[in-house]
Scaffold this motif. Structure first.
Motif, PDB file in Angstrom:
ATOM      1  N   ASP A   1       0.839  -1.201   0.000  1.00  0.00           N
ATOM      2  CA  ASP A   1       0.000   0.000   0.000  1.00  0.00           C
ATOM      3  C   ASP A   1       0.868   1.242   0.000  1.00  0.00           C
ATOM      4  O   ASP A   1       1.910   1.289   0.649  1.00  0.00           O
ATOM      5  CB  ASP A   1      -0.920   0.016   1.227  1.00  0.00           C
ATOM      6  N   LYS A   2       0.428   2.254  -0.763  1.00  0.00           N
ATOM      7  CA  LYS A   2       1.157   3.525  -0.853  1.00  0.00           C
ATOM      8  C   LYS A   2       0.187   4.672  -0.576  1.00  0.00           C
ATOM      9  O   LYS A   2      -1.012   4.537  -0.787  1.00  0.00           O
ATOM     10  CB  LYS A   2       1.747   3.705  -2.270  1.00  0.00           C
ATOM     11  N   LYS A   3       0.772   5.784  -0.178  1.00  0.00           N
ATOM     12  CA  LYS A   3      -0.015   7.013   0.020  1.00  0.00           C
ATOM     13  C   LYS A   3      -1.225   6.753   0.913  1.00  0.00           C
ATOM     14  O   LYS A   3      -2.363   7.117   0.568  1.00  0.00           O
ATOM     15  CB  LYS A   3      -0.438   7.609  -1.329  1.00  0.00           C
ATOM     16  N   GLY A   4      -0.963   6.117   2.049  1.00  0.00           N
ATOM     17  CA  GLY A   4      -2.024   5.889   3.028  1.00  0.00           C
ATOM     18  C   GLY A   4      -3.165   5.048   2.499  1.00  0.00           C
ATOM     19  O   GLY A   4      -4.307   5.196   2.934  1.00  0.00           O
ATOM     20  N   GLY A   5      -2.845   4.156   1.555  1.00  0.00           N
ATOM     21  CA  GLY A   5      -3.871   3.264   1.018  1.00  0.00           C
ATOM     22  C   GLY A   5      -4.540   3.793  -0.235  1.00  0.00           C
ATOM     23  O   GLY A   5      -5.404   3.131  -0.812  1.00  0.00           O
ATOM     24  N   ALA A   6      -4.147   4.995  -0.688  1.00  0.00           N
ATOM     25  CA  ALA A   6      -4.743   5.539  -1.919  1.00  0.00           C
ATOM     26  C   ALA A   6      -4.351   4.705  -3.131  1.00  0.00           C
ATOM     27  O   ALA A   6      -5.078   4.649  -4.124  1.00  0.00           O
ATOM     28  CB  ALA A   6      -4.308   6.989  -2.116  1.00  0.00           C
ATOM     29  N   ARG A  11     -11.679   5.976  -2.630  1.00  0.00           N
ATOM     30  CA  ARG A  11     -11.561   6.632  -1.325  1.00  0.00           C
ATOM     31  C   ARG A  11     -12.501   5.958  -0.339  1.00  0.00           C
ATOM     32  O   ARG A  11     -13.654   5.676  -0.671  1.00  0.00           O
ATOM     33  CB  ARG A  11     -11.976   8.108  -1.435  1.00  0.00           C
ATOM     34  N   PRO A  12     -12.013   5.700   0.882  1.00  0.00           N
ATOM     35  CA  PRO A  12     -12.923   5.135   1.877  1.00  0.00           C
ATOM     36  C   PRO A  12     -14.036   6.131   2.191  1.00  0.00           C
ATOM     37  O   PRO A  12     -13.772   7.321   2.316  1.00  0.00           O
ATOM     38  CB  PRO A  12     -12.030   4.907   3.099  1.00  0.00           C
TER      39      PRO A  12
END
Lengths: 135, 142
Positions: free
Chosen positions: B104-109, B140-141
């Protein structure tokens, strides 16, 4: 071409390609087996959040590979890799270059490492990669 | 969305023949004029292994489907080829692919998925290894 005795910073690879058209993307879809509609179907691309279709990364890498094998016989390429730095848009006129960055001996043969780039007509880097070739 | 459980997962081996007509279509599409590719038993262009695997896979997007990844959210991040022996027109190649990593990168983005593929020919020779990094643009969540 001096691929038999290259020197550091020598530009071995340099080739320009015609603007990328929708027709080219349609042909590449069939020729490559990559049928992802995002490259040929405007409706699909828009639904995915893009303003238009855009090039397959592998079409751009294919051009880079062509520029590479204009300078170096395919049988002498030991590795070829790239990062897809930015999406390549329709109309992009690509220039591929490769510069010698390292001379080495590996696996009992003399090899050189090339830094490879593909840029569009605005100088934006689309692909950044490298190849190792036997000399 | 893909997670660590996907690492090590293998997919159906793909067998593909290097057919002259299909190769000519590829060469013409790229405006390739280099005579080295136009002979009998010609070598294949450096990126063509990627195409062969997709062309002859029963499902070209098997691993995306298996990992429940939407094709519309996928970009190609990186691609690597290591060549060990020549591949020429007439060869029959087998591609065996495995998920090497999921990050995962960028906080899951974004999620980066690395798939490595070993390529062997009709004589069992290990002719190449390829590695592709797929970038998944995650929703996005809510």
């Amino acid at each position: 071409m001096s691929a038999n005795s290259p020197s550091i910073d020598e530009r071995l690879v340099h080739k320009k390609f015609p603007a990328i058209t929708r027709h080219r993307l349609a042909l590449y879809c069939g020729a490559s087996g990559d049928h992802n509609p995002i490259h040929v179907d405007l409706d699909f691309a828009k639904a995915a959040g893009f303003p238009d279709v855009f090039s397959h990364g592998m079409l751009v890498m294919g051009y880079l590979g062509q520029a590479l094998t204009d300078a170096v016989a395919p049988s002498r390429i030991r590795s070829f890799s790239t990062r897809f730095a930015a999406i390549t848009q329709l109309g992009a006129k690509l220039t591929c270059e490769g510069v010698v960055t390292e001379l080495m001996e590996q696996g009992g043969e003399k090899r050189v490492k090339l830094a490879l780039t593909t840029k569009d007509q605005n100088g934006e880097v689309k692909l950044a990669g490298e190849a190792v070739i036997a000399v | 969305m893909a997670d660590q459980s996907a690492v090590g997962r293998m997919f159906t081996p793909v067998t593909a023949r290097v057919e002259p007509g299909r190769l000519r279509f590829f060469l013409d599409t790229l405006g390739e004029r280099n005579p080295v590719y136009r002979n009998e038993a010609a070598p294949v262009p450096p990126t063509y292994l990627f195409c062969l695997e997709m062309m002859d896979a029963p499902d070209a997007f098997e691993f995306l489907n298996a990992l429940d990844i939407d094709l519309a959210r996928v970009l190609h991040g990186e691609q690597r080829f290591d060549y060990h022996a020549p591949v020429v027109v007439g060869d029959t190649l087998t591609f065996r692919s495995r998920v090497e990593s999921v990050t995962d990168k960028k906080g899951g983005a974004m999620t980066l998925i690395v798939v490595e593929t070993a390529v062997t020919n009709q004589n069992g020779a290990h002719v190449a290894d390829t590695s592709r990094t797929i970038v998944v643009r995650n929703a996005r969540p809510s």
